[in-house]
Design a protein around this motif. Structure first.
Motif: not given
Lengths: 355, 355
Positions: B300-301, B306-311, B341-350
């Motif tokens: 993604x980098x 660069x893509x914001x994506x839910x990890x 169930x795992x909780x997702x987290x957001x990775x914010x990019x451009x």
DNA sequence: TGTCTTACAGTTATCGATAACTGCAATTCA
DNA sequence: TGAATTGCAGTTATCGATAACTGTAAGACA
């Protein structure tokens, strides 16, 4: 007495728990287990009618032969072992897929292990596979010495090295002609009009050495300059590899008095890092610096600047390795070690297209 | 007579070809095989001196127990089966790596098979794993019905579904909370000031349904409009999936009278395709349209933007699945199906950063 | 002093299949 | 018509380990 009870319980199990056994079918049909076994193996001894009856009952009971039992008596496990440095790497993932697909139809299963590029871990993994008596192994090795392979040879298990060779080891090898890779990439940069071509090289593997050799040969053939400092290695340790290593290496190249106008990178992640460095420095790709990578990873199309890359047909490597492995299974003395070098081909994209 | 010859040959083999057996060690030391076996298993019956002698000889002969023989009598193969739709997909590759790493230390090996998202092929693969009597299975399934799983249950082999659930199937499941994924991504777009948020959804899987549900709930909660045509599916067939599917879907969205200013994409490849479409249309990311993907694939980098994506923490999913699988091995009646169930987290990019 | 433990090692049966022989009847051949 | 062959199925031993018993001698205990 108690013992007999035990046995009876075992037998009555036939129709309650656990998968069906040859014996269950035999008893149902009033035949011997050997007869059922012969049907299973397509032995000519068995008559049409009997065969049909047995097959029918096998279907009904959803019979599946016990691999462990079969392996014990035949000495074949119908299992192939695959050792790769990193399953996450698309090259190895593709190889794994190809091998898996190739052997699937022939009744084999694949045990895959990832050594994380750690020779010690790889040694252990190979040991595990030996203990499991896999019928053959395919290995992309992180080893520097040969003793793991001597052990495999002692057990007379055929093995095939892929992608990376081991020094002083005479073994089956399937991979890309790495010198041709370097040649192809560098020649392409020359054809695109690059005058000062640098190389960010990998470390430690035969692959890296081969690609650099090709790079140098191309430069020599075309009478191109080879200024000092134009070959930069990416680190061998964890953080400095891949794209961040490529970034750092490129920074070094950019700081030279005579900046290169073309770079051949050891692989695509490195090339990605290099491209980042170039763009971050405010330079253009390919106008200021043309970039060529290696591996043609599936995501090459999605980069900031689509990356020209030397494609190594990993699926073909996987398939070849699988075919060779299967052909070697069970042979006492392998005929002779075989080396198969695939020719690379260049996939040209924007990162190097100047004309 | 001939028979006896045969036996003698077999026995003399002990020191020539083939790996060492318990019997070889026993004969060497004048003990019974059972004694050696007991040493191997750490049975308390054996005295210190004897144990030491045996261990020494085992080292010397480089003894490795025969898995097939052991599996036959104990009923455990020390093998876990993993079925994924696509090994090339980084999510599954990472899961595979994590499982492999987790079970490695405990003496287990991993048989990995790739179903290519083909339910029929997957059924066969599961059959193979059943025939091999793996101790447990971890499956990211492409199935739509439950009969494959009924077969696994019949054989009393524990199995764990990951990533994708199956309708009408009560089974162990480990995956990401997909509704939370949709919620997180959509809420983020809202927070970034998007007014008209579209969704390019996946097809067929529980995953796709969950993410869309989260998307809709976020819109509803924040009283955002949900214009018709703002949810576009990517094709389910081969060519129209992934990035090319994302490209096509985005084109549809761009042709709407009211163009969206934010898109939540089912996964990263789809998002990549969508970004291409947006850029090719001469629009800017994120100024004109913000994009959020899902999966946080390692590359993604390196995208154009660069893509914001839910990890989704695939390594954690793999480890959890492996731990659960191992804890279930050998238990007759699994306690109760477990869902994690795992909780997702957001990775914010451009690609989505507007402020 | 005699019985009971304890420590240590051996016997025997078994896991589920296959390889190598051994029957036995029907058929073929000389 | 008797001997040899063929077709078909069964017997027995085995693969390499483990589970569940069965000894046996030395020391403990009453």
């Amino acid at each position: 007495m108690i013992n007999q009870q035990g046995r009876k319980q075992r037998r009555s199990k036939a129709h309650s728990s656990g998968p069906a056994r040859l014996k269950d079918i035999a008893q149902d049909l009033g035949l011997s287990t050997v007869t059922i076994s012969k049907v299973l193996r397509g032995h000519p001894d068995i008559g049409e009618e009997t065969r049909a009856r047995v097959l029918k009952r096998m279907k009904e009971l959803n019979y599946q032969p016990n691999f462990a039992a079969r392996a014990l008596i035949t000495g074949r496990t119908w299992t192939i072992g695959l050792v790769v440095p990193d399953l996450l790497h698309p090259f190895f993932a593709l190889v794994a897929k190809a091998i898996s697909a190739d052997i699937r139809g022939q009744g084999y299963s694949l045990i895959i292990t990832s050594s994380e590029d750690d020779p010690e871990l790889e040694r252990e993994e190979i040991g595990q596979l030996l203990a499991r008596r896999v019928d053959a192994m395919v290995i992309a090795s992180a080893q520097h010495d040969t003793d793991s392979f001597r052990r495999i040879e002692e057990q007379q298990i055929p093995y095939i090295l892929i992608d990376r060779r081991i020094e002083n080891l005479q073994a089956n090898f399937i991979g890309v002609d790495d010198e041709a890779v370097g040649l192809l990439a560098t020649r392409h940069l020359i054809e695109q009009g690059c005058q000062r071509i640098a190389h960010i090289r990998g470390a430690g593997t035969s692959t890296a050495a081969g690609r650099m050799k090709g790079y140098k040969r191309a430069l020599a053939t075309h009478r191109q300059p080879q200024p000092p400092g134009y070959v930069v290695p990416v680190g061998i340790s964890g953080d400095d590899r891949g794209s961040s290593g490529g970034y750092a290496a490129m920074e070094k190249l950019l700081s030279l008095k005579q900046r290169p106008d073309g770079v051949f990178c050891f692989n695509d992640p490195v090339a990605m890092g290099a491209m980042h460095a170039i763009l971050d420095a405010g330079l253009r790709i390919p106008e200021d610096i043309a970039v060529v990578g290696c591996g043609n990873l599936i995501y090459s199309d999605f980069l900031r600047v689509p990356l020209t890359s030397v494609d190594q047909d990993s699926a073909a490597i996987g398939k070849s390795a699988a075919d060779l492995a299967l052909s070697l299974v069970g042979k006492k003395e392998p005929p002779r070690t075989k080396t198969e070098l695939m020719s690379p081909k260049l996939v040209v994209r924007a990162s190097s297209l100047r004309k």
